[in-house]
Design a protein around this motif. Structure first.
Motif, mmCIF file in Angstrom:
data_model
loop_
_atom_site.group_PDB
_atom_site.id
_atom_site.type_symbol
_atom_site.label_atom_id
_atom_site.label_comp_id
_atom_site.label_asym_id
_atom_site.label_seq_id
_atom_site.Cartn_x
_atom_site.Cartn_y
_atom_site.Cartn_z
ATOM 1 N N ASN A 2 0.841 -1.193 0.000
ATOM 2 C CA ASN A 2 0.000 0.000 0.000
ATOM 3 C C ASN A 2 0.879 1.247 0.000
ATOM 4 O OD1 ASN A 2 0.806 0.501 2.741
ATOM 5 N ND2 ASN A 2 -0.749 -0.971 3.403
ATOM 6 N N ALA A 121 -7.963 -1.085 -10.838
ATOM 7 C CA ALA A 121 -8.366 -0.853 -9.452
ATOM 8 C C ALA A 121 -8.843 -2.139 -8.794
ATOM 9 C CB ALA A 121 -9.465 0.199 -9.394
ATOM 10 N N LYS A 122 -9.592 -2.935 -9.527
ATOM 11 C CA LYS A 122 -10.200 -4.125 -8.944
ATOM 12 C C LYS A 122 -9.185 -5.231 -8.645
ATOM 13 C CE LYS A 122 -14.938 -3.432 -10.498
ATOM 14 N NZ LYS A 122 -16.078 -3.933 -11.311
ATOM 15 N N THR A 123 -7.964 -5.111 -9.140
ATOM 16 C CA THR A 123 -6.924 -6.082 -8.767
ATOM 17 C C THR A 123 -6.447 -5.867 -7.340
ATOM 18 O OG1 THR A 123 -5.056 -4.718 -9.509
ATOM 19 C CG2 THR A 123 -6.097 -6.156 -11.161
ATOM 20 N N GLY A 124 -6.700 -4.696 -6.786
ATOM 21 C CA GLY A 124 -6.220 -4.360 -5.442
ATOM 22 C C GLY A 124 -4.782 -3.880 -5.415
ATOM 23 N N LYS A 125 -4.129 -3.849 -6.558
ATOM 24 C CA LYS A 125 -2.741 -3.391 -6.626
ATOM 25 C C LYS A 125 -2.676 -1.872 -6.550
ATOM 26 C CE LYS A 125 -0.985 -7.531 -7.435
ATOM 27 N NZ LYS A 125 0.036 -8.187 -6.601
ATOM 28 N N ILE A 147 -10.465 5.154 -9.732
ATOM 29 C CA ILE A 147 -9.827 4.087 -8.942
ATOM 30 C C ILE A 147 -10.471 3.995 -7.570
ATOM 31 C CG2 ILE A 147 -7.649 3.215 -8.015
ATOM 32 C CD1 ILE A 147 -7.689 3.305 -11.064
ATOM 33 N N THR A 148 -10.584 5.120 -6.900
ATOM 34 C CA THR A 148 -11.124 5.099 -5.537
ATOM 35 C C THR A 148 -12.596 4.704 -5.519
ATOM 36 O OG1 THR A 148 -11.558 7.490 -5.624
ATOM 37 C CG2 THR A 148 -9.448 6.784 -4.706
ATOM 38 N N ASN A 152 -10.451 1.111 -4.375
ATOM 39 C CA ASN A 152 -9.002 1.014 -4.221
ATOM 40 C C ASN A 152 -8.441 2.413 -3.946
ATOM 41 O OD1 ASN A 152 -6.230 0.637 -4.455
ATOM 42 N ND2 ASN A 152 -6.374 -0.732 -6.209
ATOM 43 N N GLU A 153 -7.851 2.606 -2.776
ATOM 44 C CA GLU A 153 -7.298 3.906 -2.396
ATOM 45 C C GLU A 153 -5.817 4.039 -2.718
ATOM 46 O OE1 GLU A 153 -9.035 6.457 -1.135
ATOM 47 O OE2 GLU A 153 -10.901 5.307 -1.238
ATOM 48 N N ASN A 154 -5.215 2.995 -3.283
ATOM 49 C CA ASN A 154 -3.765 2.979 -3.523
ATOM 50 C C ASN A 154 -3.443 3.551 -4.896
ATOM 51 O OD1 ASN A 154 -2.982 1.718 -1.019
ATOM 52 N ND2 ASN A 154 -3.922 -0.143 -1.821
#
Length: 264
Positions: A2, A121-125, A147-148, A152-154
């Motif tokens: 993160n 975004a949906k990969t969580g990366k 993205i957010t 996903n906030e990253n």
């Protein structure tokens, strides 16, 4: 992984060759940069494109094969215990690349592609979005929001120059604080901002002599991180050699930048 990773040093670095050419070279470049960044306490992410989808001519080098290059990126990460980043170009590539790397990068020309951003975004990366050469810094708020809004906030945002006429780019350093207002780390893509695209030869040119100038200015303005493409022999690199930093010059540059950041 993160965003806390990117806050541990004076600034962070995304660096490596433009494209994965072979395993031996990728490991050699990574080994040298790891040694340098550990010495200067700089959080480091190895960069290498597994495929180059945006080339001027159809006969330009695009890669050694997707899976082969992705496995090399994975090996670099595991060998040195570092995160890795690569570009993706279409939505279906996100899940594949996410199996091998830690950061997915959205190329500047594609920063408005909603399906691509949502898939990443949906990969969580961590997702690094490069600002389009045709966009204002303020407009990147909406790219980050895609993205957010997908959970996903990253997010990282990268300045890489703005189109200036038909064959040149200019860096507006106001973009760095402007994008920082959105609450995400902001990266300066030093080497791509010095490209001279759309040359009549069909091969992108560049101004590598200004790499140090752009990097110093970015750190002085307050950039959170730097993106630098580097190669042991840029003249013989298979992609973007005209604007890459010779690997032998990297430590000297980083040492100056650390001192600038310390002075601030």
């Amino acid at each position: 992984m993160n965003l806390s990773f990117f806050k541990a040093g004076p600034f962070f670095l995304l660096a490596g060759p433009c494209v994965i050419e072979n395993e031996e070279m990728a490991l050699r470049i990574a080994e040298q940069i790891v040694a340098i960044t550990q010495k200067w306490n700089i959080p480091y992410v190895f960069k290498g494109s597994y495929r180059k989808a945006n080339r001027s001519r159809v006969d330009s080098f695009t890669g050694i094969g997707d899976e082969k290059a992705l496995k090399i990126l994975q090996k670099v990460g595991k060998t040195f215990g570092i995160p890795t980043v690569t570009d993706i170009h279409e939505a279906h590539e996100a899940a594949l690349a996410a199996e091998y790397v830690d950061v997915l990068q959205i190329p500047a020309f594609l920063c408005r592609q909603t399906d691509l951003l949502i898939a990443a975004a949906k990969t969580g990366k961590v997702v690094n979005i490069k600002k389009g050469q045709f966009l204002s810094a303020e407009a990147m708020r909406f790219a980050a929001q895609k993205i957010t809004d997908s959970g996903n906030e990253n997010v990282l945002l990268t300045e890489r120059g703005t189109t200036f006429g038909y064959g040149d780019l200019v860096v507006d350093f106001r973009s760095i604080p402007a994008m920082q207002q959105f609450g995400f780390p902001v990266v300066m893509d030093v080497t791509h901002s010095l490209q001279q695209p759309n040359q009549s030869s069909g091969v992108t040119g560049g101004q590598p002599r200004l790499i140090e100038t752009i990097a110093k200015a970015a750190i002085a303005v307050g950039a959170d991180g730097l993106f630098i493409e580097t190669h042991p022999d840029p003249l013989h690199a298979k992609s973007d050699g005209a604007n890459m930093l010779p690997l032998s010059q990297l430590e000297s540059l980083l040492s100056k930048l650390v001192r600038i950041r310390q002075a601030l």
